[in-house]
Scaffold this active site. Structure first.
Site, PDB file in Angstrom:
ATOM      1  N   GLY A 146       0.817  -1.202   0.000  1.00 25.13           N
ATOM      2  CA  GLY A 146       0.000   0.000   0.000  1.00 25.13           C
ATOM      3  C   GLY A 146       0.854   1.257   0.000  1.00 25.13           C
ATOM      4  O   GLY A 146       1.948   1.308  -0.561  1.00 25.13           O
ATOM      5  N   SER A 147       0.356   2.271   0.694  1.00 23.29           N
ATOM      6  CA  SER A 147       0.993   3.582   0.639  1.00 23.29           C
ATOM      7  C   SER A 147       2.378   3.623   1.256  1.00 23.29           C
ATOM      8  O   SER A 147       3.133   4.572   1.025  1.00 23.29           O
ATOM      9  CB  SER A 147       0.095   4.617   1.315  1.00 23.29           C
ATOM     10  OG  SER A 147      -1.099   4.790   0.571  1.00 23.29           O
ATOM     11  N   ALA A 148       2.747   2.626   2.061  1.00 19.94           N
ATOM     12  CA  ALA A 148       4.108   2.590   2.586  1.00 19.94           C
ATOM     13  C   ALA A 148       5.128   2.507   1.453  1.00 19.94           C
ATOM     14  O   ALA A 148       6.268   2.969   1.594  1.00 19.94           O
ATOM     15  CB  ALA A 148       4.271   1.410   3.544  1.00 19.94           C
ATOM     16  N   PHE A 149       4.710   1.944   0.309  1.00 18.54           N
ATOM     17  CA  PHE A 149       5.612   1.815  -0.841  1.00 18.54           C
ATOM     18  C   PHE A 149       5.887   3.169  -1.494  1.00 18.54           C
ATOM     19  O   PHE A 149       6.826   3.293  -2.287  1.00 18.54           O
ATOM     20  CB  PHE A 149       5.009   0.848  -1.867  1.00 18.54           C
ATOM     21  CG  PHE A 149       5.912   0.531  -3.028  1.00 18.54           C
ATOM     22  CD1 PHE A 149       6.906  -0.423  -2.908  1.00 18.54           C
ATOM     23  CD2 PHE A 149       5.777   1.197  -4.242  1.00 18.54           C
ATOM     24  CE1 PHE A 149       7.752  -0.718  -3.971  1.00 18.54           C
ATOM     25  CE2 PHE A 149       6.610   0.909  -5.312  1.00 18.54           C
ATOM     26  CZ  PHE A 149       7.605  -0.047  -5.176  1.00 18.54           C
ATOM     27  N   LYS A 150       5.092   4.171  -1.182  1.00 16.45           N
ATOM     28  CA  LYS A 150       5.272   5.486  -1.806  1.00 16.45           C
ATOM     29  C   LYS A 150       6.642   6.075  -1.513  1.00 16.45           C
ATOM     30  O   LYS A 150       7.123   6.941  -2.257  1.00 16.45           O
ATOM     31  CB  LYS A 150       4.164   6.435  -1.357  1.00 16.45           C
ATOM     32  CG  LYS A 150       2.792   6.059  -1.905  1.00 16.45           C
ATOM     33  CD  LYS A 150       1.681   6.904  -1.313  1.00 16.45           C
ATOM     34  CE  LYS A 150       0.316   6.456  -1.852  1.00 16.45           C
ATOM     35  NZ  LYS A 150      -0.808   7.191  -1.211  1.00 16.45           N
TER      36      LYS A 150
END
Length: 487
Positions: free
Chosen positions: A215-219
């Site tokens: 999810g957004s942690a990969f951003k």
């Protein structure tokens, strides 16, 4: 008559030579296959005839051996078994070994060459030394903070020392007691069947063997790629991203849950977690650039070991632009282990340099003398130092003013990134809550710890699941324990 005696003697001598040759052939060429024959119990009996070496956390053994008086004499015991099961694994007389018990089995059972008094001693004498000990990098207080934070919910937590790659905590939840599998008999086979049939899969090491959509942690990876590639030169400048964003080549729109994402800067997109900006930036970087950037953090590495094998974290090498956009926000086929996401946070904290994660500090003999020490090795240069500094600032803003405020620690510089990863058919599954973070030592300013937490709480209401709400408080407790200094 004498001639007959001579012939008989010669024939007997020939038979004796043939016998000796055959014995030599067996000793030299077939000994290994005979040793490994399942019908040969002598090795098994010898294996358990002496106490197994211990696995240590700090100066304290978390394993032991009990003399049962049976033919397979010594049975493995575990102190705080569920707490350390994701580290130790099990050593079973029925089912073999797993995790660290498996990866360092030759040390623990006394057959490792580093334990022998002379080179090739074990090969020549075919003897065992007293079992050696494996001293881990785990810090007891950090491990317990992660374990108690998850409180039996499905998920995992990993803590790393960014400067060395040492694993300070490795927790998978729910856990199990490996001592239930140590011996033989109906109780062991029953426990094995029960644990393997459990819907919660307690024997799955979620920290290193389970991959999730990050999810957004990969951003953070996408932001590093955009900065390194020069797609973004000023993190505070507006981008040309609409909200919602139409995925390239489709009529499908990607929405934002956060407000203010239209033409938001990279820094603002990280702070409030804008899907549209990060998806657009991933497309601008391009597949080759994103693939290279993800690889620098450790994605797509099939050979990572700590020394137990780690499942491969995936970033696809063949995607259309709309799929790339989704992958750049940690969706589509992008998956990661919690260890991998702790490595992402670690690289940012350590100025772009990613150290190889490792769980073993040193090997000692039975008397405690160090016979092998594990080094701190560089693994990858994940990003430019200037990029790391900019990401540090953005991740601090997430904790101080954005979605990660529940990870803040008074008097400590903390950076973080939330993630709420959709999954299931048409994203109908309860989202996974992620939080990755790092904290600096207030005294030295050096990076003290990097953490990744994922919670897959199927019992929670979908609307209540978020990285900032579910995972950030656990990460905070882990960082506080790492900063506390106590074992």
């Amino acid at each position: 008559m004498i001639r007959c005696i001579r012939r008989a003697a010669a024939f007997c001598l020939l038979l004796l030579v043939a016998l000796l040759v055959n014995a030599a052939r067996i000793q030299l060429f077939e000994a290994s296959s005979l040793d490994d024959n399942p019908a040969n119990r002598r090795n098994t009996i010898a294996r358990y005839d002496q106490a197994r070496g211990d696995i240590l956390v700090g100066d304290e053994p978390v394993t032991g051996s009990e003399d049962t008086g049976e033919q397979l004499a010594h049975e493995r015991t575990y102190r705080h078994g569920p707490l350390y099961a994701p580290v130790t694994g099990y050593a079973s007389q029925t089912y073999g070994t797993s995790l660290l018990e498996n990866a360092e089995d030759d040390v623990l059972n006394g057959t490792a060459s580093v334990l022998a008094p002379l080179p090739l001693w074990g090969d020549i004498t075919r003897s065992r030394q007293p079992g050696g000990n494996v001293v881990t990098t785990v810090k007891a207080s950090v491990q317990r903070a992660a374990y108690e934070g998850l409180a039996g919910r499905r998920g995992a937590a990993v803590a790393l020392d960014p400067a060395t790659g040492a694993i300070l905590a490795l927790v998978s939840s729910p856990s199990y007691d490996p001592q239930r599998l140590s011996g033989t008999g109906p109780s062991v086979t029953g426990a094995w069947a029960e644990l393997n049939a459990a819907a919660s899969r307690p024997m799955l090491n979620r920290a290193i063997r389970q991959t999730y959509p990050p999810g957004s942690a990969f951003k953070i990876v996408t932001a590093a790629a955009a900065l390194d590639a020069g797609v973004v030169t000023d993190p505070d400048a507006a981008t040309d991203t609409p909200s919602p964003y139409v995925l390239p080549g489709t009529t499908t729109t990607l929405p934002d849950e956060a407000r203010g994402c239209e033409e938001a800067s990279l820094a603002e997109a990280i702070r409030v977690s804008c899907n549209t900006v990060m998806a657009h930036l991933g497309v601008q970087v391009g597949l080759d650039g994103m693939l290279e950037a993800a690889g620098r953090f450790g994605f797509n590495d099939d050979g990572l070991r700590i020394p137990s094998g780690v499942s491969r974290s995936n970033f696809d090498s063949d995607m259309s632009d709309d799929q790339l956009a989704q992958s750049s926000i940690g969706q589509f086929d992008t998956t990661a282990t919690p260890l991998q996401m702790a490595m992402v946070a670690s690289a940012v904290a350590n100025g772009g340099e990613l150290r190889r994660p490792h769980l073993v500090d040193r090997i000692t003999d039975h008397d405690g003398r160090t016979v092998r020490r594990e080094g701190s090795d560089e693994y990858r240069e994940a990003m430019e130092p200037s990029t790391a500094r900019q990401l540090q600032r953005m991740m601090v803003d997430v904790v101080e003013n954005g979605t990660g405020t529940r990870a803040a620690i008074d008097g400590v510089r903390v950076g973080g990134k939330t993630g709420t990863a959709q999954h299931g058919v048409d994203n109908t599954g309860t989202p996974y809550a992620w939080f990755i973070s790092w904290a600096q030592d207030p005294g030295s300013g050096d990076p003290a710890v990097a953490v990744a937490v994922v919670v897959e709480d199927a019992a929670a209401k979908r609307a209540d699941v978020s990285g900032g709400g579910n995972a950030a408080p656990i990460a905070r407790a882990v960082m506080e324990a790492a900063l506390g200094g106590a074992e």
